[in-house]
Write an enzyme that holds these catalytic residues in place. Structure first.
Site, short mmCIF file in Angstrom:
data_model
loop_
_atom_site.label_atom_id
_atom_site.label_comp_id
_atom_site.label_asym_id
_atom_site.label_seq_id
_atom_site.Cartn_x
_atom_site.Cartn_y
_atom_site.Cartn_z
N MET A 1 8.64 4.44 5.51
CA MET A 1 8.78 3.07 5.01
C MET A 1 10.02 2.92 4.14
O MET A 1 10.69 1.89 4.16
CB MET A 1 7.53 2.63 4.25
CG MET A 1 6.30 2.50 5.13
SD MET A 1 6.55 1.50 6.62
CE MET A 1 7.01 -0.06 5.91
N GLU A 2 10.35 3.96 3.39
CA GLU A 2 11.54 3.91 2.56
C GLU A 2 12.81 3.85 3.41
O GLU A 2 13.73 3.08 3.11
CB GLU A 2 11.57 5.12 1.61
CG GLU A 2 10.56 5.03 0.48
CD GLU A 2 9.10 5.19 0.89
OE1 GLU A 2 8.22 4.85 0.08
OE2 GLU A 2 8.82 5.66 2.02
N ASP B 1 23.45 -11.86 3.93
CA ASP B 1 23.62 -12.67 2.73
C ASP B 1 25.10 -12.83 2.38
O ASP B 1 25.54 -13.93 2.05
CB ASP B 1 22.86 -12.05 1.56
CG ASP B 1 23.03 -12.83 0.28
OD1 ASP B 1 22.76 -14.06 0.31
OD2 ASP B 1 23.42 -12.25 -0.74
N LEU C 1 0.80 -1.22 0.00
CA LEU C 1 0.00 0.00 0.00
C LEU C 1 0.83 1.28 0.00
O LEU C 1 0.30 2.37 0.20
CB LEU C 1 -0.97 -0.02 1.19
CG LEU C 1 -1.93 -1.22 1.19
CD1 LEU C 1 -2.80 -1.21 2.44
CD2 LEU C 1 -2.77 -1.28 -0.07
N CYS C 2 2.13 1.15 -0.24
CA CYS C 2 3.00 2.33 -0.31
C CYS C 2 2.88 3.00 -1.67
O CYS C 2 2.72 2.34 -2.69
CB CYS C 2 4.47 1.93 -0.09
SG CYS C 2 4.87 1.62 1.62
N HIS C 3 2.98 4.32 -1.65
CA HIS C 3 2.94 5.09 -2.90
C HIS C 3 4.31 5.08 -3.57
O HIS C 3 5.33 5.08 -2.87
CB HIS C 3 2.57 6.56 -2.59
CG HIS C 3 1.20 6.73 -2.06
ND1 HIS C 3 0.89 6.57 -0.73
CD2 HIS C 3 0.03 7.02 -2.69
CE1 HIS C 3 -0.41 6.78 -0.55
NE2 HIS C 3 -0.95 7.05 -1.72
#
Length: 159
Positions: free
Chosen positions: A113-114, A128, A75-77
């Site tokens: 969020m970014e 990793d 739901l992020c733009h």
């Protein structure tokens, strides 16, 4: 307490309409940690890792992840970020790497969020690259440190 904005009146998930919001400069900072054995951290710091420069790879991965957050979080733009910075610090005395990300733009929605995605993916990249020498590394905590801009105002985490 604020309402959840990603739910409509029927309780269904939806993307928030930000078209009526004012554009403001928005910035967010986040951090993540990767705990590991002293020997693993020493290998990273000395540059002797057979896969190459772990910090450089993690930095690029974090930057790329911030730019792709809208692809990862449903739901992020999609945002036109004007700055993404990922800093990595070996905390030798604590046997860990601290990652701090910063994202900025002038826009209608925040960049929390970014910033969180950048820090998280940088941490995952360290894991990793080093999993061949140590599988029991621990990632976390990951958290928002600060955000500014927008209607909800500024936030700064307790340190």
């Amino acid at each position: 307490m604020s309402q959840l904005t990603h739910l409509n009146a029927a309780g269904e998930a939806h993307m928030v309409d930000v078209s009526a919001k004012a554009e403001t400069v928005r910035e967010a900072r986040a951090e993540a940690f990767v705990e590991m054995k002293a020997e693993t951290l020493a290998m990273i710091v000395s540059g002797s890792h057979h896969k190459g420069d772990v910090f450089a790879t993690a930095r690029i991965a974090g930057i790329q992840a911030a730019k792709k957050t809208w692809d990862l979080i449903p739901l992020c733009h999609p945002l036109l970020l004007t700055k993404v910075e990922v800093q990595l610090e070996a905390q030798v005395e604590l046997n860990r790497v601290r990652i701090e990300s910063c994202c900025r733009l002038s826009g209608k929605t925040g960049v929390e969020m970014e910033a969180l995605t950048a820090a998280s993916v940088a941490a995952l990249t360290i894991y990793d690259m080093c999993k061949a020498v140590q599988k029991d590394m621990v990632i976390g905590p990951v958290r928002l440190l600060a955000k500014s801009g927008g209607k909800s105002g500024d936030f700064k985490a307790d340190i």
